[in-house]
Design a protein around this motif. Structure first.
Motif, PDB file in Angstrom:
ATOM      1  N   ILE A 149      93.103  24.656  71.698  1.00 31.48           N
ATOM      2  CA  ILE A 149      94.468  24.709  71.158  1.00 31.48           C
ATOM      3  C   ILE A 149      94.551  23.985  69.714  1.00 31.48           C
ATOM      4  N   ILE A 150      95.059  24.650  68.718  1.00 28.70           N
ATOM      5  CA  ILE A 150      95.080  23.973  67.551  1.00 28.70           C
ATOM      6  C   ILE A 150      96.516  24.198  66.704  1.00 28.70           C
ATOM      7  N   ALA A 151      97.100  23.053  66.211  1.00 35.08           N
ATOM      8  CA  ALA A 151      98.348  23.248  65.363  1.00 35.08           C
ATOM      9  C   ALA A 151      97.692  23.688  64.020  1.00 35.08           C
ATOM     10  N   GLY A 152      98.244  24.863  63.595  1.00 40.82           N
ATOM     11  CA  GLY A 152      97.607  25.603  62.310  1.00 40.82           C
ATOM     12  C   GLY A 152      98.684  26.516  61.689  1.00 40.82           C
ATOM     13  N   ASP A 153      98.829  26.724  60.496  1.00 47.60           N
ATOM     14  CA  ASP A 153      99.358  27.773  59.746  1.00 47.60           C
ATOM     15  C   ASP A 153      98.272  29.016  59.580  1.00 47.60           C
ATOM     16  N   ALA A 154      99.028  30.064  60.301  1.00 49.16           N
ATOM     17  CA  ALA A 154      97.975  31.165  60.150  1.00 49.16           C
ATOM     18  C   ALA A 154      97.835  31.933  58.741  1.00 49.16           C
ATOM     19  N   ALA A 155      98.727  31.554  57.797  1.00 46.65           N
ATOM     20  CA  ALA A 155      98.638  32.045  56.682  1.00 46.65           C
ATOM     21  C   ALA A 155      97.562  31.113  55.663  1.00 46.65           C
ATOM     22  N   SER A 156      97.175  30.203  56.376  1.00 47.09           N
ATOM     23  CA  SER A 156      96.181  29.438  55.468  1.00 47.09           C
ATOM     24  C   SER A 156      94.788  29.346  56.491  1.00 47.09           C
ATOM     25  N   LYS A 157      93.930  28.653  56.142  1.00 47.59           N
ATOM     26  CA  LYS A 157      92.733  28.212  56.745  1.00 47.59           C
ATOM     27  C   LYS A 157      92.544  26.832  56.874  1.00 47.59           C
ATOM     28  N   ASP A 158      93.624  26.090  56.835  1.00 46.90           N
ATOM     29  CA  ASP A 158      93.329  24.556  57.004  1.00 46.90           C
ATOM     30  C   ASP A 158      92.767  24.087  58.471  1.00 46.90           C
ATOM     31  N   TRP A 159      93.109  25.034  59.159  1.00 46.76           N
ATOM     32  CA  TRP A 159      92.960  24.474  60.631  1.00 46.76           C
ATOM     33  C   TRP A 159      91.549  25.230  61.265  1.00 46.76           C
ATOM     34  N   TRP A 160      91.029  26.143  60.233  1.00 45.23           N
ATOM     35  CA  TRP A 160      89.653  27.070  60.763  1.00 45.23           C
ATOM     36  C   TRP A 160      88.638  25.963  60.730  1.00 45.23           C
ATOM     37  N   GLN A 161      87.686  26.025  61.878  1.00 45.85           N
ATOM     38  CA  GLN A 161      86.883  25.300  62.124  1.00 45.85           C
ATOM     39  C   GLN A 161      85.298  26.140  62.013  1.00 45.85           C
ATOM     40  N   GLY A 162      85.559  27.227  61.102  1.00 40.68           N
ATOM     41  CA  GLY A 162      84.219  27.810  60.657  1.00 40.68           C
ATOM     42  C   GLY A 162      83.528  28.867  61.580  1.00 40.68           C
TER      43      GLY A 162
END
Length: 431
Positions: A299-312
């Protein structure tokens, strides 16, 4: 704080309509001040007032020389609460009037007692001689905002009235059986043994519709995670995404987590499940649902319009339950009619485009993306996907068997007694 049910209803409706707060946030706060059946009565009044607001406002306008403003606005909603009871509830007229008048004391303004009493008694007398006014504006006749009615007339010229009428109906209770615990056939037997009557079973999702809603605590094995509450339209998502063993899966805009859990229930052999949502507070509900069902996800808090949350990590399957107008679930959330504005739609369409483009880049070649909304507006659905496919060289639209359309599957409210929903299934062409 007042414990009078009508006073609490007036305060709740004032918070939603005048202050733009969510009914699903405000109502539980007021219900916490009550016990037992009073909670249900408060819910019935609040949902009813918000469902029939234009009609009730029209009724009250005919009986008052000038509207209540400022600090007196809560009494405007108290009068509407009284009118709703007289028109739509089984409460005897005299009881509806006296109980509503008594609420003026709970709202700490006894000077309003005579006004509230006079307006409601006049309404009772007027209603006894009332005839249906066919000349009323559509917004009052159909209890929906005018901008929304115009959009439906343009999109669904043959059945816009049926959609509006379906939005006014109380929604059914659909169950999702956790097939890791019981087959849906076995769970039917458990319901029968518990004297809970089944009305229908959706053949595609195996969702179970109850004849009458019950408390979740009465559902066999609810606390043990055997069953969840989820509309059958939303239950189509896991089936359409069709995850396979070993898949790396993303549920985008996942809160409150019903679809995340359904995917894991249906395909426990997937390699991993990531669930993201922009609102940290709403992710608590994702965690709670996973915990009750004994399931696990990243579970990750993140904005789907960006990739700030993405772990690759690239994904084999992505469910994009896009932020939308919610116009397909008005029967469950009638406050959508008054919280949503016409100007919101173009903003949402732009956000959906940003998210689609961003999330598409995280999908493996050959992977599947399922786009979903609980909207019935073509610009958020069919037109959105048509534009995306035209602008995206490696995007291919797959047919959905249950749909007569060539661009996704639009379920309208009350179709097969489900919520309004849209799905489009896209595959990423291998380079």
């Amino acid at each position: 704080m007042a414990k009078n049910i009508r006073a609490l209803a007036a305060k709740c409706c004032f918070s939603v309509i005048d202050q733009g707060r969510s009914l699903s946030d405000e109502l539980p706060k007021k219900q916490d001040l009550l016990e037992g059946k009073d909670k249900g009565l408060l819910q019935e009044i609040c949902y009813g007032v918000i469902r029939y607001l234009p009609e009730l406002e029209h009724d009250v306008r005919q009986l008052m020389q000038k509207p209540l403003t400022g600090k007196q606005r809560v009494f405007h909603f108290l009068i509407i609460v009284g009118v709703y009871q007289i028109k739509y509830m089984r409460v005897p007229d005299h009881a509806a009037v006296s109980e509503t008048v008594a609420a003026t004391s709970a709202l700490k303004n006894r000077h309003m007692k005579a006004l509230v009493n006079g307006v409601l008694r006049n309404f009772v007398r007027q209603q006894q001689n009332e005839t249906q006014d066919e000349a009323l504006a559509d917004a009052v006749r159909f209890n929906h905002p005018g901008w929304f009615i115009k959009k439906l007339q343009a999109a669904y010229p043959k059945n816009w009235q049926a959609i509006l009428q379906a939005n006014q109906v109380k929604p059914p209770m659909w169950l999702r059986v956790n097939q890791q615990e019981n087959s849906y056939e076995d769970y039917q037997a458990l319901l029968t043994n518990a004297d809970i009557e089944i009305k229908n079973i959706d053949k595609f999702s195996q969702a179970i519709e109850l004849t009458k809603a019950v408390e979740v605590t009465k559902l066999p094995g609810f606390e043990q995670g055997w069953v969840s509450i989820q509309d059958a339209a939303a239950q189509q998502a896991a089936r359409l995404l069709d995850c396979q063993a070993g898949d790396v899966v993303l549920d985008c805009c996942a809160a409150p987590g019903g679809k995340t859990c359904h995917i894991l229930e249906q395909t426990p052999q997937i390699q991993s499940m990531t669930a993201i949502d922009i609102e940290q507070d709403r992710l608590t509900r994702v965690s709670d649902n996973l915990s009750r069902l004994n399931l696990k996800a990243n579970i990750i808090a993140g904005d789907a319009a960006s990739k700030d949350w993405w772990q690759g990590e690239m994904f084999d399957r992505i469910l994009l339950d896009a932020p939308c107008s919610g116009t397909g679930v008005i029967r469950r959330h009638p406050d959508i009619k008054w919280l949503r504005k016409a100007s919101d739609i173009s903003t949402l369409v732009e956000l959906q485009q940003q998210i689609l483009k961003n999330i598409w880049s995280l999908l493996k070649p050959g992977g599947t993306l399922l786009y979903a909304t609980c909207s019935i507006l073509p610009e958020e659905n069919r037109e959105q996907i048509k534009h995306f496919v035209e602008q995206t060289a490696d995007a291919e639209l797959l047919a959905i068997a249950q749909s007569d359309d060539d661009i996704g599957w639009q379920l309208l409210p009350d179709e097969r007694n489900m919520d309004g929903f849209y799905y489009a299934k896209l595959i990423k062409k291998a380079s």
